[in-house]
Design a protein around this motif. Structure first.
Motif, PDB file in Angstrom:
ATOM      1  N   TYR A 292       1.143   4.086   5.081  1.00 30.94           N
ATOM      2  CA  TYR A 292       1.859   5.144   5.791  1.00 30.94           C
ATOM      3  C   TYR A 292       3.330   4.795   5.977  1.00 30.94           C
ATOM      4  CZ  TYR A 292      -2.371   7.794   6.771  1.00 30.94           C
ATOM      5  OH  TYR A 292      -3.507   8.564   6.621  1.00 30.94           O
ATOM      6  N   PHE A 293       3.640   3.487   6.137  1.00 34.41           N
ATOM      7  CA  PHE A 293       5.048   3.070   6.203  1.00 34.41           C
ATOM      8  C   PHE A 293       5.755   3.406   4.890  1.00 34.41           C
ATOM      9  CE2 PHE A 293       7.803  -0.349   4.584  1.00 34.41           C
ATOM     10  CZ  PHE A 293       8.924  -0.131   5.382  1.00 34.41           C
ATOM     11  N   LEU A 294       5.113   3.093   3.777  1.00 28.54           N
ATOM     12  CA  LEU A 294       5.721   3.360   2.471  1.00 28.54           C
ATOM     13  C   LEU A 294       5.934   4.860   2.253  1.00 28.54           C
ATOM     14  CD1 LEU A 294       3.613   0.866   0.306  1.00 28.54           C
ATOM     15  CD2 LEU A 294       6.002   0.600   0.984  1.00 28.54           C
ATOM     16  N   LEU A 295       4.957   5.666   2.659  1.00 30.30           N
ATOM     17  CA  LEU A 295       5.032   7.095   2.412  1.00 30.30           C
ATOM     18  C   LEU A 295       5.957   7.815   3.382  1.00 30.30           C
ATOM     19  CD1 LEU A 295       1.249   7.708   1.683  1.00 30.30           C
ATOM     20  CD2 LEU A 295       3.119   7.880   0.036  1.00 30.30           C
ATOM     21  N   SER A 296       6.149   7.247   4.569  1.00 32.71           N
ATOM     22  CA  SER A 296       6.958   7.929   5.578  1.00 32.71           C
ATOM     23  C   SER A 296       8.404   7.456   5.608  1.00 32.71           C
ATOM     24  CB  SER A 296       6.336   7.739   6.969  1.00 32.71           C
ATOM     25  OG  SER A 296       6.289   6.355   7.308  1.00 32.71           O
ATOM     26  N   GLU A 297       8.650   6.162   5.349  1.00 27.90           N
ATOM     27  CA  GLU A 297       9.998   5.610   5.488  1.00 27.90           C
ATOM     28  C   GLU A 297      10.714   5.342   4.169  1.00 27.90           C
ATOM     29  OE1 GLU A 297      10.733   2.454   8.229  1.00 27.90           O
ATOM     30  OE2 GLU A 297       9.056   3.020   9.542  1.00 27.90           O
ATOM     31  N   CYS A 298       9.970   5.261   3.096  1.00 28.08           N
ATOM     32  CA  CYS A 298      10.573   4.885   1.812  1.00 28.08           C
ATOM     33  C   CYS A 298      10.770   6.143   0.965  1.00 28.08           C
ATOM     34  CB  CYS A 298       9.690   3.877   1.084  1.00 28.08           C
ATOM     35  SG  CYS A 298       9.312   2.409   2.068  1.00 28.08           S
ATOM     36  N   SER A 299      11.953   6.721   1.078  1.00 31.49           N
ATOM     37  CA  SER A 299      12.227   7.972   0.370  1.00 31.49           C
ATOM     38  C   SER A 299      12.266   7.782  -1.151  1.00 31.49           C
ATOM     39  CB  SER A 299      13.564   8.560   0.842  1.00 31.49           C
ATOM     40  OG  SER A 299      14.622   7.629   0.640  1.00 31.49           O
ATOM     41  N   ASN A 300      12.563   6.567  -1.593  1.00 31.99           N
ATOM     42  CA  ASN A 300      12.638   6.311  -3.036  1.00 31.99           C
ATOM     43  C   ASN A 300      11.322   5.775  -3.602  1.00 31.99           C
ATOM     44  OD1 ASN A 300      12.850   3.915  -1.650  1.00 31.99           O
ATOM     45  ND2 ASN A 300      14.260   2.964  -3.109  1.00 31.99           N
ATOM     46  N   LEU A 301      10.249   5.865  -2.834  1.00 26.06           N
ATOM     47  CA  LEU A 301       8.940   5.421  -3.326  1.00 26.06           C
ATOM     48  C   LEU A 301       8.466   6.340  -4.445  1.00 26.06           C
ATOM     49  CD1 LEU A 301       6.423   3.518  -2.856  1.00 26.06           C
ATOM     50  CD2 LEU A 301       5.502   5.407  -1.488  1.00 26.06           C
ATOM     51  N   GLU A 302       7.993   5.739  -5.530  1.00 21.02           N
ATOM     52  CA  GLU A 302       7.454   6.502  -6.656  1.00 21.02           C
ATOM     53  C   GLU A 302       5.945   6.276  -6.706  1.00 21.02           C
ATOM     54  OE1 GLU A 302       9.533   5.227 -10.114  1.00 21.02           O
ATOM     55  OE2 GLU A 302      11.514   5.798  -9.341  1.00 21.02           O
ATOM     56  N   ALA A 303       5.220   7.259  -6.212  1.00 23.81           N
ATOM     57  CA  ALA A 303       3.765   7.112  -6.101  1.00 23.81           C
ATOM     58  C   ALA A 303       3.055   7.227  -7.445  1.00 23.81           C
ATOM     59  CB  ALA A 303       3.211   8.165  -5.138  1.00 23.81           C
ATOM     60  N   ASP A 304       3.766   7.653  -8.477  1.00 27.35           N
ATOM     61  CA  ASP A 304       3.137   7.844  -9.780  1.00 27.35           C
ATOM     62  C   ASP A 304       3.228   6.615 -10.679  1.00 27.35           C
ATOM     63  OD1 ASP A 304       5.866   8.042  -9.981  1.00 27.35           O
ATOM     64  OD2 ASP A 304       5.832   9.548 -11.579  1.00 27.35           O
ATOM     65  N   VAL A 305       3.792   5.507 -10.186  1.00 27.58           N
ATOM     66  CA  VAL A 305       3.866   4.278 -10.987  1.00 27.58           C
ATOM     67  C   VAL A 305       2.452   3.764 -11.243  1.00 27.58           C
ATOM     68  CG1 VAL A 305       4.732   1.913 -11.091  1.00 27.58           C
ATOM     69  CG2 VAL A 305       6.136   3.706 -10.063  1.00 27.58           C
ATOM     70  N   THR A 306       2.186   3.371 -12.481  1.00 23.94           N
ATOM     71  CA  THR A 306       0.850   2.894 -12.844  1.00 23.94           C
ATOM     72  C   THR A 306       0.866   1.393 -13.113  1.00 23.94           C
ATOM     73  OG1 THR A 306       1.244   3.361 -15.190  1.00 23.94           O
ATOM     74  CG2 THR A 306       0.256   5.118 -13.863  1.00 23.94           C
ATOM     75  N   THR A 307      -0.304   0.788 -13.109  1.00 23.32           N
ATOM     76  CA  THR A 307      -0.452  -0.629 -13.430  1.00 23.32           C
ATOM     77  C   THR A 307      -0.303  -0.821 -14.933  1.00 23.32           C
ATOM     78  OG1 THR A 307      -2.842  -0.475 -13.747  1.00 23.32           O
ATOM     79  CG2 THR A 307      -2.060  -0.876 -11.505  1.00 23.32           C
ATOM     80  N   TYR A 308      -0.395  -2.079 -15.387  1.00 28.86           N
ATOM     81  CA  TYR A 308      -0.342  -2.338 -16.824  1.00 28.86           C
ATOM     82  C   TYR A 308      -1.523  -1.705 -17.555  1.00 28.86           C
ATOM     83  CZ  TYR A 308       3.228  -5.830 -15.691  1.00 28.86           C
ATOM     84  OH  TYR A 308       4.360  -6.456 -15.244  1.00 28.86           O
ATOM     85  N   ALA A 309      -2.612  -1.429 -16.802  1.00 28.09           N
ATOM     86  CA  ALA A 309      -3.778  -0.773 -17.394  1.00 28.09           C
ATOM     87  C   ALA A 309      -3.662   0.742 -17.345  1.00 28.09           C
ATOM     88  CB  ALA A 309      -5.045  -1.215 -16.667  1.00 28.09           C
ATOM     89  N   GLY A 310      -2.538   1.250 -16.833  1.00 28.42           N
ATOM     90  CA  GLY A 310      -2.302   2.688 -16.798  1.00 28.42           C
ATOM     91  C   GLY A 310      -2.962   3.411 -15.651  1.00 28.42           C
ATOM     92  N   LYS A 311      -3.279   2.706 -14.563  1.00 26.32           N
ATOM     93  CA  LYS A 311      -3.973   3.324 -13.432  1.00 26.32           C
ATOM     94  C   LYS A 311      -3.011   3.585 -12.288  1.00 26.32           C
ATOM     95  CE  LYS A 311      -8.553   1.408 -14.365  1.00 26.32           C
ATOM     96  NZ  LYS A 311      -9.140   2.745 -14.644  1.00 26.32           N
ATOM     97  N   SER A 312      -3.101   4.791 -11.731  1.00 28.59           N
ATOM     98  CA  SER A 312      -2.335   5.105 -10.531  1.00 28.59           C
ATOM     99  C   SER A 312      -3.083   4.581  -9.311  1.00 28.59           C
ATOM    100  CB  SER A 312      -2.139   6.624 -10.422  1.00 28.59           C
ATOM    101  OG  SER A 312      -3.370   7.251 -10.059  1.00 28.59           O
ATOM    102  N   VAL A 313      -2.484   4.743  -8.142  1.00 30.35           N
ATOM    103  CA  VAL A 313      -3.140   4.233  -6.929  1.00 30.35           C
ATOM    104  C   VAL A 313      -4.442   4.967  -6.648  1.00 30.35           C
ATOM    105  CG1 VAL A 313      -1.041   3.398  -5.827  1.00 30.35           C
ATOM    106  CG2 VAL A 313      -1.673   5.787  -5.552  1.00 30.35           C
ATOM    107  N   LEU A 314      -4.557   6.203  -7.098  1.00 33.30           N
ATOM    108  CA  LEU A 314      -5.780   6.977  -6.869  1.00 33.30           C
ATOM    109  C   LEU A 314      -6.843   6.713  -7.927  1.00 33.30           C
ATOM    110  CD1 LEU A 314      -4.254  10.420  -5.799  1.00 33.30           C
ATOM    111  CD2 LEU A 314      -5.321   8.688  -4.338  1.00 33.30           C
ATOM    112  N   GLN A 315      -6.492   5.946  -8.952  1.00 30.37           N
ATOM    113  CA  GLN A 315      -7.432   5.673 -10.035  1.00 30.37           C
ATOM    114  C   GLN A 315      -7.967   4.247  -9.996  1.00 30.37           C
ATOM    115  OE1 GLN A 315      -4.919   6.674 -13.341  1.00 30.37           O
ATOM    116  NE2 GLN A 315      -5.413   8.865 -13.259  1.00 30.37           N
TER     117      GLN A 315
END
Length: 369
Positions: A292-315
């Motif tokens: 919640y800190f990342l989502l509320s205070e970090c305006s430059n957060l990119e939630a769509d960044v994936t791991t080296y395996a191509g997985k997002s945080v929801l995957q």
């Protein structure tokens, strides 16, 4: 003679006297029979030392002298420092100008400052480890070059590593002002800033990160006139592939993470092993406060960044509460289903519809017949 049993024979007395005379002379450094009982140590400092400097407490470190146990590093420190001769009235006068006498004194005693014991510890290492703050400050001032502040012990630890590990942020700042390298690594690949981020030492982080002012440099009264400062690399990996921001996040030190971001740390940086971002770590370790800190205070957060395996945080295949999952989707995180899975579901739906249509058509024909 004091300490000799009068019932001993003449030869025994002579032997005993010889042993006593051969003992090291107490320089006044050691004030108790056991160093760990010294009143100079705080519980915080002792816990930091036990966690970070285990190599300091090996079985060979203690010398038994009669009934008294003495750490042989104290002998090394006290005896070596006693050989340094201070000449000239201006040497310890911090308000005086530099002089030829100071330069001659520094050159004459340069060898003492770089002298290392069997563990690679210099006088400055030991003064910092044993929390002799005044001595540490004087040794920093006495160094004739910043190079001597970066000497490493056998574990690759510089005086700056030890100052951070024992949370002596004033010494940390003095070392930085004097030109110590902020990005130097120990045997684990950790810089002093990595250590401060892991232990949650906010003041030590500030001492490393704040720019050096000219007034600070002058007030330290160093023996050299100029320092070429090295920039702190906030994206530097340790040998685990982690930046300081990754370490602060994994230990949930949000205040330090906020400080690192303010100084320019990349909140979307991927670690070196799996390509996980801080947001991935927050979801994987169920750290909702961090998420919640990342989502509320970090305006430059990119939630769509994936791991080296191509997985997002929801995957990642982990349970996430509905509110957080919806917020991540709104911020651009890829859905829990990959595009291939969604395509397969669409194909299956079409096949089922076609089969149902054929079934109904055949049923009607059979009924008519």
């Amino acid at each position: 003679m004091y300490g000799v049993n009068s019932s001993l024979s003449g030869s025994s007395v002579a032997d005993e006297c010889a042993k006593i005379e051969a003992r090291p002379i107490d320089s006044g450094f050691l004030s108790s029979s056991d160093i760990s009982d010294s009143e100079n140590f705080t519980s915080e400092q002792l816990s930091a030392k036990s966690e970070f400097s285990d190599y300091f407490v090996s079985g060979n470190e203690v010398v038994e002298d009669g009934n008294m146990k003495v750490d042989n590093r104290v002998y090394f420190l006290s005896e070596s420092l006693s050989k340094i001769k201070v000449e000239g009235s201006c040497t310890n006068d911090l308000s005086s100008d530099k002089s030829a006498t100071e330069d001659a004194w520094g050159k004459k005693n340069k060898g003492q400052f770089i002298l290392q014991d069997e563990h690679g510890n210099t006088h400055l290492h030991l003064a910092i480890y044993f929390c002799y703050s005044d001595m540490a400050f004087n040794l920093i001032r006495a160094a004739i070059s910043p190079v001597y502040l970066d000497l490493l012990d056998q574990d690759g630890q510089s005086p700056l590593h030890l100052a951070v590990a024992t949370n002596q942020y004033q010494i940390v700042r003095s070392l930085i002002v004097a030109g110590a390298h902020p990005g130097i690594r120990n045997s684990k690949g950790d810089s002093p800033l990595h250590i401060a981020a892991r232990l949650g030492y906010y003041n030590c982080c500030r001492a490393i990160l704040e720019p050096v002012r000219r007034e600070e440099f002058k007030s330290l009264c160093l023996s050299y006139d100029e320092v070429h400062y090295k920039m702190v690399d906030l994206e530097q990996w340790n040998y685990e592939g982690q930046t300081c921001a990754h370490i602060a996040a994994l230990n949930c030190h949000i205040d330090i993470l906020r400080l690192l971001m303010r100084c320019g740390a990349d909140i979307n940086a991927r670690e070196g092993r799996g390509g996980y971002t801080i947001l991935h770590f927050a979801i994987q370790n169920k750290m909702e406060k961090l998420a919640y800190f990342l989502l509320s205070e970090c305006s430059n957060l990119e939630a769509d960044v994936t791991t080296y395996a191509g997985k997002s945080v929801l995957q990642l295949g982990l349970p996430i509460n509905t509110g957080l999952s919806r917020t991540l989707l709104l911020r651009g995180a890829a859905s829990p289903y990959s595009s291939e899975d969604e395509d397969m579901e669409e194909c299956e739906d079409e096949v089922l519809k076609r089969n149902n249509h054929l079934y109904l058509h055949n049923s009607l024909l059979n009924g008519c017949a």
